[in-house]
Design a protein around this motif. Structure first.
Motif, PDB file in Angstrom:
ATOM      1  N   LEU A 214     -28.694 -57.258  19.872  1.00  0.00           N
ATOM      2  CA  LEU A 214     -28.551 -56.511  18.906  1.00  0.00           C
ATOM      3  C   LEU A 214     -28.952 -55.405  18.769  1.00  0.00           C
ATOM      4  N   GLU A 215     -28.225 -54.170  18.158  1.00  0.00           N
ATOM      5  CA  GLU A 215     -28.415 -53.662  17.028  1.00  0.00           C
ATOM      6  C   GLU A 215     -27.904 -53.841  15.370  1.00  0.00           C
ATOM      7  N   VAL A 216     -29.085 -53.681  14.813  1.00  0.00           N
ATOM      8  CA  VAL A 216     -28.069 -54.034  13.505  1.00  0.00           C
ATOM      9  C   VAL A 216     -28.540 -52.811  12.412  1.00  0.00           C
ATOM     10  N   ILE A 217     -27.347 -52.174  11.644  1.00  0.00           N
ATOM     11  CA  ILE A 217     -27.416 -50.528  11.421  1.00  0.00           C
ATOM     12  C   ILE A 217     -27.032 -51.001   9.770  1.00  0.00           C
ATOM     13  N   VAL A 218     -27.844 -50.693   9.341  1.00  0.00           N
ATOM     14  CA  VAL A 218     -27.686 -51.045   7.743  1.00  0.00           C
ATOM     15  C   VAL A 218     -27.828 -49.311   6.737  1.00  0.00           C
TER      16      VAL A 218
ATOM     17  N   ALA B  34     -23.700 -42.281   3.319  1.00  0.00           N
ATOM     18  CA  ALA B  34     -23.395 -42.249   4.978  1.00  0.00           C
ATOM     19  C   ALA B  34     -23.845 -40.396   5.546  1.00  0.00           C
ATOM     20  N   ALA B  35     -23.778 -40.639   6.635  1.00  0.00           N
ATOM     21  CA  ALA B  35     -24.208 -39.603   7.579  1.00  0.00           C
ATOM     22  C   ALA B  35     -24.167 -39.893   9.658  1.00  0.00           C
ATOM     23  N   GLY B  36     -24.647 -39.590  10.020  1.00  0.00           N
ATOM     24  CA  GLY B  36     -24.378 -39.396  11.381  1.00  0.00           C
ATOM     25  C   GLY B  36     -23.297 -40.388  12.054  1.00  0.00           C
ATOM     26  N   SER B  37     -23.386 -41.030  13.048  1.00  0.00           N
ATOM     27  CA  SER B  37     -21.817 -41.588  13.133  1.00  0.00           C
ATOM     28  C   SER B  37     -21.124 -42.290  12.796  1.00  0.00           C
ATOM     29  N   LEU B  38     -21.401 -42.754  11.457  1.00  0.00           N
ATOM     30  CA  LEU B  38     -20.704 -43.134   9.845  1.00  0.00           C
ATOM     31  C   LEU B  38     -19.626 -41.745   9.364  1.00  0.00           C
TER      32      LEU B  38
ATOM     33  N   GLY C 147     -23.422 -47.439  25.844  1.00  0.00           N
ATOM     34  CA  GLY C 147     -23.513 -46.587  25.384  1.00  0.00           C
ATOM     35  C   GLY C 147     -23.721 -47.334  23.692  1.00  0.00           C
ATOM     36  N   ASP C 148     -24.183 -48.586  23.524  1.00  0.00           N
ATOM     37  CA  ASP C 148     -24.002 -49.372  22.492  1.00  0.00           C
ATOM     38  C   ASP C 148     -23.334 -49.186  21.906  1.00  0.00           C
ATOM     39  N   PRO C 149     -21.685 -49.964  22.303  1.00  0.00           N
ATOM     40  CA  PRO C 149     -20.742 -49.820  21.465  1.00  0.00           C
ATOM     41  C   PRO C 149     -21.016 -50.680  20.627  1.00  0.00           C
TER      42      PRO C 149
ATOM     43  N   ILE D 116     -31.322 -43.575   4.034  1.00  0.00           N
ATOM     44  CA  ILE D 116     -30.153 -43.563   4.394  1.00  0.00           C
ATOM     45  C   ILE D 116     -29.624 -44.654   4.560  1.00  0.00           C
ATOM     46  N   ASP D 117     -29.986 -44.861   6.069  1.00  0.00           N
ATOM     47  CA  ASP D 117     -29.326 -45.479   6.541  1.00  0.00           C
ATOM     48  C   ASP D 117     -30.596 -46.393   8.228  1.00  0.00           C
ATOM     49  N   PHE D 118     -30.575 -47.477   8.735  1.00  0.00           N
ATOM     50  CA  PHE D 118     -31.792 -47.423   9.898  1.00  0.00           C
ATOM     51  C   PHE D 118     -30.802 -48.676  10.188  1.00  0.00           C
ATOM     52  N   LYS D 119     -31.879 -48.900  11.182  1.00  0.00           N
ATOM     53  CA  LYS D 119     -31.224 -49.973  12.526  1.00  0.00           C
ATOM     54  C   LYS D 119     -32.773 -50.379  12.718  1.00  0.00           C
ATOM     55  N   LEU D 120     -32.153 -51.859  12.913  1.00  0.00           N
ATOM     56  CA  LEU D 120     -33.302 -53.029  12.968  1.00  0.00           C
ATOM     57  C   LEU D 120     -33.194 -53.930  14.213  1.00  0.00           C
TER      58      LEU D 120
ATOM     59  N   PRO E 155     -39.797 -43.845  11.562  1.00  0.00           N
ATOM     60  CA  PRO E 155     -38.625 -41.976  11.296  1.00  0.00           C
ATOM     61  C   PRO E 155     -37.847 -41.895  12.589  1.00  0.00           C
ATOM     62  N   ASP E 156     -38.237 -42.941  13.880  1.00  0.00           N
ATOM     63  CA  ASP E 156     -37.350 -42.619  14.916  1.00  0.00           C
ATOM     64  C   ASP E 156     -35.959 -43.565  14.858  1.00  0.00           C
ATOM     65  N   THR E 157     -36.306 -44.316  13.981  1.00  0.00           N
ATOM     66  CA  THR E 157     -35.203 -45.818  13.682  1.00  0.00           C
ATOM     67  C   THR E 157     -34.152 -45.683  12.009  1.00  0.00           C
ATOM     68  N   CYS E 158     -34.740 -45.070  11.279  1.00  0.00           N
ATOM     69  CA  CYS E 158     -34.875 -44.669   9.828  1.00  0.00           C
ATOM     70  C   CYS E 158     -33.932 -43.218   9.720  1.00  0.00           C
ATOM     71  N   ARG E 159     -33.046 -42.826   8.451  1.00  0.00           N
ATOM     72  CA  ARG E 159     -32.615 -41.704   7.886  1.00  0.00           C
ATOM     73  C   ARG E 159     -33.669 -41.931   6.821  1.00  0.00           C
ATOM     74  N   LEU E 160     -34.311 -40.452   6.198  1.00  0.00           N
ATOM     75  CA  LEU E 160     -35.216 -40.596   5.128  1.00  0.00           C
ATOM     76  C   LEU E 160     -34.909 -39.517   4.454  1.00  0.00           C
TER      77      LEU E 160
HETATM   78  P1  TMP Z   1     -25.850 -43.302  13.725  1.00  0.00           P
HETATM   79  O1  TMP Z   1     -25.626 -42.707  12.619  1.00  0.00           O
HETATM   80  O2  TMP Z   1     -25.956 -42.323  15.167  1.00  0.00           O
HETATM   81  O3  TMP Z   1     -24.816 -44.566  14.832  1.00  0.00           O
HETATM   82  O4  TMP Z   1     -27.568 -44.266  14.083  1.00  0.00           O
HETATM   83  C1  TMP Z   1     -27.962 -44.448  12.686  1.00  0.00           C
HETATM   84  C2  TMP Z   1     -28.626 -45.478  12.405  1.00  0.00           C
HETATM   85  O5  TMP Z   1     -29.191 -46.077  13.492  1.00  0.00           O
HETATM   86  C3  TMP Z   1     -29.721 -44.102  12.245  1.00  0.00           C
HETATM   87  O6  TMP Z   1     -30.584 -44.351  10.992  1.00  0.00           O
HETATM   88  C4  TMP Z   1     -30.750 -43.767  13.575  1.00  0.00           C
HETATM   89  C5  TMP Z   1     -30.283 -45.353  13.503  1.00  0.00           C
HETATM   90  N1  TMP Z   1     -30.497 -45.191  15.411  1.00  0.00           N
HETATM   91  C6  TMP Z   1     -31.600 -45.955  15.690  1.00  0.00           C
HETATM   92  O7  TMP Z   1     -32.311 -46.838  15.735  1.00  0.00           O
HETATM   93  N2  TMP Z   1     -31.359 -45.636  17.209  1.00  0.00           N
HETATM   94  C7  TMP Z   1     -29.728 -45.182  17.898  1.00  0.00           C
HETATM   95  O8  TMP Z   1     -30.157 -45.158  19.352  1.00  0.00           O
HETATM   96  C8  TMP Z   1     -29.574 -45.014  17.057  1.00  0.00           C
HETATM   97  C9  TMP Z   1     -27.456 -44.482  18.097  1.00  0.00           C
HETATM   98  C10 TMP Z   1     -29.037 -45.062  15.753  1.00  0.00           C
END
Ligand code: TMP
Length: 234
Positions: A89-93, A97-101, A128-130, A174-178, A195-200
């Motif tokens: 699971l990729e858990v996004i918090v 609003a940014a990116g795919s949201l 593609g991580d649905p 802004i957002d991040f992935k765990l 910074p790969d997994t967060c928006r700052l």
């Molecule tokens: P997203 O807006 O592209 O869905 O990304 C949401 C957050 O998740 C953003 O902080 C970047 C992070 N992210 C990853 O860490 N790995 C990924 O593969 C993707 C698509 C996003």
């Protein structure tokens, strides 16, 4: 501790077995990918920034009663972690609003969410991580209902702790992935926070201080990663 054979090579890290039971050896690379690996490049010394920043944040979270896989730094690019089994699971918090949201809901980037948004994706590069919801997770057995509840509680608490930590360093989270894994039958935080997994965004200028600089060819990629590490280490 000795490094044994490589177990797995991901897009940003290599994972090795060790001669110590229940411990893995992680090596952070400079390789950067975006758009599910379609865009490839390197960010000089990213591996160092992400290794050190993750170590520091995971230690901070442990002090706040969030269990994590982090055990100790081995070098600039290497750390020892608990040998978790990663839940797929990729858990996004999301706080803003940014990116795919922003794209999915037709929002301008920067719109503040009235409530924290939690999303789950099925961690599967080929697909593609649905995005999925609690029902998919239960139906497919990706995690139990109890594990999902634990993950939600940890994710929201981590969000509160990280928002406070970053704003004290003039960064808006802004957002991040765990990612979480299981170890000794318990759910613990795994993977990285970087910074790969967060928006700052810079708190004063809204300058993007994260991997979006690479994804969107905004320039200053290396210097921004260094700047984030400097601020985090203050
Ligand atoms: P997203 O807006 O592209 O869905 O990304 C949401 C957050 O998740 C953003 O902080 C970047 C992070 N992210 C990853 O860490 N790995 C990924 O593969 C993707 C698509 C996003």
């Amino acid at each position: 501790m000795n490094k044994l054979e490589m177990l797995y090579e991901g897009k940003a890290k290599r994972v090795y077995k060790t001669d110590v039971k229940g411990r893995y050896w992680i090596e952070y690379k400079d390789d950067a990918t975006a758009f599910n690996g379609e865009k490839k490049g390197q960010i000089l010394d990213k591996g160092i920034v992400n290794n050190k920043m993750s170590a520091l944040l995971f230690q901070m979270l442990e002090l706040e009663s969030i269990p994590t896989h982090f055990e100790g730094l081995l070098s600039d690019r290497e750390q020892v972690v608990k040998a978790v089994e990663i839940l797929p699971l990729e858990v996004i918090v999301r706080n803003v609003a940014a990116g795919s949201l922003a794209k999915r809901l037709g929002l301008e980037e920067g719109v503040i969410m009235k409530e924290t948004v939690l999303e789950f994706c099925y961690k599967n590069d080929e697909l593609g991580d649905p995005m999925i919801n609690d029902y998919h997770i239960a139906a497919m057995g990706y995690a139990t209902k109890d594990q999902v509840e634990t993950i939600k509680n940890y994710a929201l608490k981590i969000n509160t702790l990280l928002q406070k930590f970053f704003i004290e360093r003039d960064l808006k989270l802004i957002d991040f992935k765990l990612e979480f894994g299981t170890y000794d039958g318990k759910v613990i935080l795994a993977d990285e926070i970087s910074p790969d997994t967060c928006r700052l965004w810079d708190a004063n200028t809204d300058k993007k201080m994260d991997k979006d600089r690479f994804r969107r060819d905004l320039g200053d990629v290396e210097s921004v990663y260094q700047e984030v590490l400097d601020r985090v280490q203050k």
